[in-house]
Design an enzyme around this catalytic site. Structure first.
Site, short mmCIF file in Angstrom:
data_model
loop_
_atom_site.label_atom_id
_atom_site.label_comp_id
_atom_site.label_asym_id
_atom_site.label_seq_id
_atom_site.Cartn_x
_atom_site.Cartn_y
_atom_site.Cartn_z
N ILE A 180 40.79 49.75 25.80
CA ILE A 180 41.89 48.85 26.18
C ILE A 180 41.42 47.92 27.28
O ILE A 180 40.86 48.36 28.29
CB ILE A 180 43.10 49.65 26.68
CG1 ILE A 180 43.71 50.50 25.57
CG2 ILE A 180 44.16 48.71 27.29
CD1 ILE A 180 44.35 49.73 24.45
N LYS A 181 41.66 46.62 27.09
CA LYS A 181 41.43 45.64 28.15
C LYS A 181 42.78 45.22 28.71
O LYS A 181 43.69 44.86 27.97
CB LYS A 181 40.69 44.40 27.63
CG LYS A 181 40.47 43.36 28.72
CD LYS A 181 40.06 42.01 28.19
CE LYS A 181 39.95 40.99 29.33
NZ LYS A 181 39.73 39.62 28.85
N GLN A 182 42.89 45.26 30.04
CA GLN A 182 44.15 44.93 30.68
C GLN A 182 43.89 44.23 32.00
O GLN A 182 42.88 44.47 32.66
CB GLN A 182 44.95 46.21 30.93
CG GLN A 182 46.34 46.00 31.52
CD GLN A 182 47.21 45.10 30.68
OE1 GLN A 182 47.25 43.90 30.93
NE2 GLN A 182 47.89 45.67 29.68
#
Length: 349
Positions: free
Chosen positions: A235-237
């Protein structure tokens, strides 16, 4: 080997923080055996495990359980001129790949066009993460919607180890995007590719007169939770900057524990809430490096890396801070980020 980090007083303060919200013992912590612990027991196929191994075992952070990825899709997302104007050499796609290689990154994330021009020369030198959808800004008036630019099969033919996509959670178009990306990730796993999801929130109502809740821990945390649900391996956040989006905007379902027990106003605690929403770290969280602001970029990048690592995250995906400066300085900045993860004295809070 990590170089001696040059830390500011701000960095040192982050190193002293003790997390009293979600205990680190409850997290699936990064480490050399992370794939064995987290992915081998899952439904991922042997081919997907191999692709994840390519990502986690490459570059200066190879074998540590941490990731440093160079993303350069801003030529579409922000216009090429605004992205590469500060350093025109990156209009040539090969220089993007060269920066990732020299910078010791685990992978380079960029577009079908970039990889298509140099794939045969570099596919064996660094793992490719192909971004399959984008928000293009040439439509007038601008609209904010992620649309597919190519197929998973095309990414596979380019020699990719992974595909990446963005969903604008909270947007009017999010339902369609969730369906498209879910199907694309299913196909990617069938072909043995890993999947990375940019879990961004996007709705004009999320920004009020005094605060931008697009970076609220509760909203971004829920976006992460939706992302891992549809099969993202990473996940990129964006790094959280505040909290209480659900309460301020008066929507969604909440429990007071979200704000009183599971988080605080400290950036490490806010980020740990994001990690918790990634199945307590079973799926790795990488935070974005943010825009380039000039002279303070190195210190800002180190700060973001310290927050991510101490929260239980798995690394940074940092682009503009690296490619919007001279090549050698970009390499040095990427190394400075990586040195945070190579420094064993920087531990989970």
């Amino acid at each position: 080997m990590a170089a001696q980090l040059q830390l500011t007083a701000d960095h040192e303060a982050l190193l002293q923080h003790q997390c009293r919200t979600i205990p680190k013992e409850q997290l699936h912590q990064p480490g050399p055996d992370f794939i064995d612990r987290s992915f081998v027991p899952s439904s991922r196929s042997a081919q997907v495990i191999r692709s994840l191994g390519q990502l986690y075992n490459h570059g200066r952070l190879g074998g540590t359980g941490y990731l440093s990825i160079l993303p350069v899709d801003q030529g579409i997302e922000h216009t090429a001129g605004s992205s590469f104007g500060p350093n025109p050499m990156y209009f040539d796609p090969e220089n993007i790949i060269k920066l990732a290689v020299e910078g010791g990154c685990n992978a380079v994330a960029t577009t079908f066009g970039t990889f298509g021009t140099v794939a045969r020369k570099y596919a064996h030198r660094i793992p490719f993460l192909v971004k399959i959808n984008h928000n293009e800004l040439l439509t007038y008036p601008n609209k904010f919607d992620q649309i597919m630019f190519g197929s998973v099969e095309e990414a596979w033919n380019l020699g990719a180890a992974a595909v990446g996509a963005t969903i604008y959670f909270g947007s009017e178009e999010s339902g369609r995007q969730i369906q498209e990306v879910s199907a694309a990730f299913e196909r990617a796993h069938e072909l043995g590719l890993a999947t990375v999801l940019w879990c961004y929130t996007r709705n004009n109502a999320f920004k009020t007169a005094d605060k931008d809740y697009h970076v609220a821990a509760d909203l971004t945390g829920q976006a992460n939770h939706l992302g891992v649900t549809i099969g993202a391996d990473i996940i990129k956040q964006k790094l959280p900057e505040n909290n209480g989006g659900f309460t301020a905007l008066k929507f969604g379902k909440i429990h007071k524990a979200m704000y009183e027990q599971l988080s605080s106003d400290h950036p490490i605690d806010l980020t740990r809430y994001q990690v918790a929403n990634c199945y307590m770290g079973r799926i790795g969280l990488i935070n974005s490096g943010g825009e380039s602001l000039g002279a303070g970029d190195r210190d800002a990048a180190i700060k973001t890396a310290i927050i991510n690592k101490r929260a239980g995250g798995q690394g940074l995906i940092s682009g503009r801070k690296a490619f919007q400066r001279p090549f050698a300085e970009g390499v040095e900045l990427l190394h400075a980020i990586q040195d945070v993860y190579l420094d064993d004295s920087i531990t989970l809070a």
